[in-house]
Design a protein around this motif. Sequence first.
Motif, PDB file in Angstrom:
ATOM      1  N   GLN A  69     -21.291  75.417 -88.597  1.00  0.00           N
ATOM      2  CA  GLN A  69     -21.730  74.036 -88.573  1.00  0.00           C
ATOM      3  C   GLN A  69     -22.864  73.861 -87.562  1.00  0.00           C
ATOM      4  O   GLN A  69     -23.207  74.763 -86.814  1.00  0.00           O
ATOM      5  CB  GLN A  69     -20.552  73.118 -88.220  1.00  0.00           C
ATOM      6  CG  GLN A  69     -19.527  72.961 -89.328  1.00  0.00           C
ATOM      7  CD  GLN A  69     -18.655  74.205 -89.492  1.00  0.00           C
ATOM      8  OE1 GLN A  69     -18.084  74.695 -88.516  1.00  0.00           O
ATOM      9  NE2 GLN A  69     -18.556  74.699 -90.722  1.00  0.00           N
ATOM     10  N   LEU A  70     -23.407  72.639 -87.552  1.00  0.00           N
ATOM     11  CA  LEU A  70     -24.535  72.331 -86.675  1.00  0.00           C
ATOM     12  C   LEU A  70     -24.203  72.621 -85.217  1.00  0.00           C
ATOM     13  O   LEU A  70     -25.045  73.121 -84.462  1.00  0.00           O
ATOM     14  CB  LEU A  70     -24.929  70.865 -86.853  1.00  0.00           C
ATOM     15  CG  LEU A  70     -26.142  70.382 -86.061  1.00  0.00           C
ATOM     16  CD1 LEU A  70     -27.392  71.169 -86.426  1.00  0.00           C
ATOM     17  CD2 LEU A  70     -26.361  68.883 -86.298  1.00  0.00           C
ATOM     18  N   GLU A  71     -22.989  72.335 -84.812  1.00  0.00           N
ATOM     19  CA  GLU A  71     -22.604  72.554 -83.412  1.00  0.00           C
ATOM     20  C   GLU A  71     -22.721  74.026 -83.015  1.00  0.00           C
ATOM     21  O   GLU A  71     -23.070  74.346 -81.864  1.00  0.00           O
ATOM     22  CB  GLU A  71     -21.168  72.078 -83.176  1.00  0.00           C
ATOM     23  CG  GLU A  71     -20.128  72.853 -83.973  1.00  0.00           C
ATOM     24  CD  GLU A  71     -18.751  72.209 -83.921  1.00  0.00           C
ATOM     25  OE1 GLU A  71     -17.913  72.694 -83.145  1.00  0.00           O
ATOM     26  OE2 GLU A  71     -18.549  71.214 -84.651  1.00  0.00           O
ATOM     27  N   HIS A  72     -22.475  74.933 -83.951  1.00  0.00           N
ATOM     28  CA  HIS A  72     -22.576  76.358 -83.645  1.00  0.00           C
ATOM     29  C   HIS A  72     -24.040  76.775 -83.482  1.00  0.00           C
ATOM     30  O   HIS A  72     -24.366  77.613 -82.648  1.00  0.00           O
ATOM     31  CB  HIS A  72     -21.900  77.176 -84.745  1.00  0.00           C
ATOM     32  CG  HIS A  72     -20.469  76.799 -84.965  1.00  0.00           C
ATOM     33  ND1 HIS A  72     -19.985  76.403 -86.185  1.00  0.00           N
ATOM     34  CD2 HIS A  72     -19.424  76.739 -84.098  1.00  0.00           C
ATOM     35  CE1 HIS A  72     -18.701  76.133 -86.076  1.00  0.00           C
ATOM     36  NE2 HIS A  72     -18.334  76.316 -84.819  1.00  0.00           N
ATOM     37  N   LEU A  73     -24.911  76.173 -84.278  1.00  0.00           N
ATOM     38  CA  LEU A  73     -26.346  76.432 -84.130  1.00  0.00           C
ATOM     39  C   LEU A  73     -26.863  75.877 -82.813  1.00  0.00           C
ATOM     40  O   LEU A  73     -27.654  76.518 -82.110  1.00  0.00           O
ATOM     41  CB  LEU A  73     -27.108  75.817 -85.304  1.00  0.00           C
ATOM     42  CG  LEU A  73     -26.915  76.491 -86.661  1.00  0.00           C
ATOM     43  CD1 LEU A  73     -27.297  75.538 -87.784  1.00  0.00           C
ATOM     44  CD2 LEU A  73     -27.733  77.765 -86.751  1.00  0.00           C
ATOM     45  N   GLU A  74     -26.427  74.683 -82.467  1.00  0.00           N
ATOM     46  CA  GLU A  74     -26.885  74.044 -81.232  1.00  0.00           C
ATOM     47  C   GLU A  74     -26.455  74.832 -80.010  1.00  0.00           C
ATOM     48  O   GLU A  74     -27.179  74.864 -78.993  1.00  0.00           O
ATOM     49  CB  GLU A  74     -26.364  72.617 -81.162  1.00  0.00           C
ATOM     50  CG  GLU A  74     -27.007  71.696 -82.194  1.00  0.00           C
ATOM     51  CD  GLU A  74     -26.382  70.323 -82.218  1.00  0.00           C
ATOM     52  OE1 GLU A  74     -27.069  69.374 -82.670  1.00  0.00           O
ATOM     53  OE2 GLU A  74     -25.212  70.184 -81.791  1.00  0.00           O
TER      54      GLU A  74
END
Length: 289
Positions: free
Chosen positions: A40-45
């Motif tokens: 998810q986006l949180e893992h990319l961030e």
Amino acid sequence: MTRIASVNVNGIRAAARKGMAGWIESSGVDILTIQEVRGQLEHLEAVLPGWHIFEEESPQKGRAGVAIASREPAIAHRTGLGEGVDAQGRWLEADFQIGDRVVTVVSAYVHSGEVDTPKQDAKWLFLDAMASRLPQLGEYAVVTGDLNVGHREFDIKNWKGNVSRAGFLARERAYFDQFLGAAGEPVVGQFSGSRGKVGELSDTRPYAAGRTGLGFVDVGRAFAGEVEGPFSWWSNRGQAFDKDTGWRIDYHLATPALAALVEGYRVDRYPSYDTRWSDHAPVVADYAL
């Protein structure tokens, strides 16, 4: 100069654990396209703090997923390749204002396919949709990512052993003949007549018939020349990485106007098998923007 890189991370969380952040810090990349995010986006961030990130997740948890991360914000983004095409988590476009130009960057993850199965049917539909979409991308555009096709015999170390397998099928390669053919001209296709009977199986001409070239440029091949590789993916089986028995399936396909601005190209091959943080290596190109 704008540095654009692409990499299939084979899972962003796994790549982060294995050292991806170190490469990001030293790479000097301005725009990074990512495939097989599997998160998810949180893992990319967490891996790219402070970057501007768009993600297109796959509806299948733990599968596919594409993203585009940039130092400067994009001015627009889009997803999908049209109705009826399985492109969710596989196609993401972003527009960037760089100087007086709008540059479109695509992160693409083409289906791997499997001969005579529904997986290959999904790949045909995706490649058809790509052929329709590419001419619409604008004057300055580049399609990057894991396109899961080796276009020419230079692109696979063991091409003879793979002529009947997904990833090097003549019909698949004919799409790349079209993508890279002279714009508006009939596509001729390729025939390895000097390679004997096995080579005949790599004849793309029947599948190229009736196609019209789209004029894109394979930046990697244009920069490296008529040489083997440089490969960007290696099987985890045997000693494929150590022996450099790889495939070149990660691309920068650029419009002529953008390709004319290429100042450098490289594949960031890992120093050793045990320092890899993905089974794919990053593909990096510098554009005079």
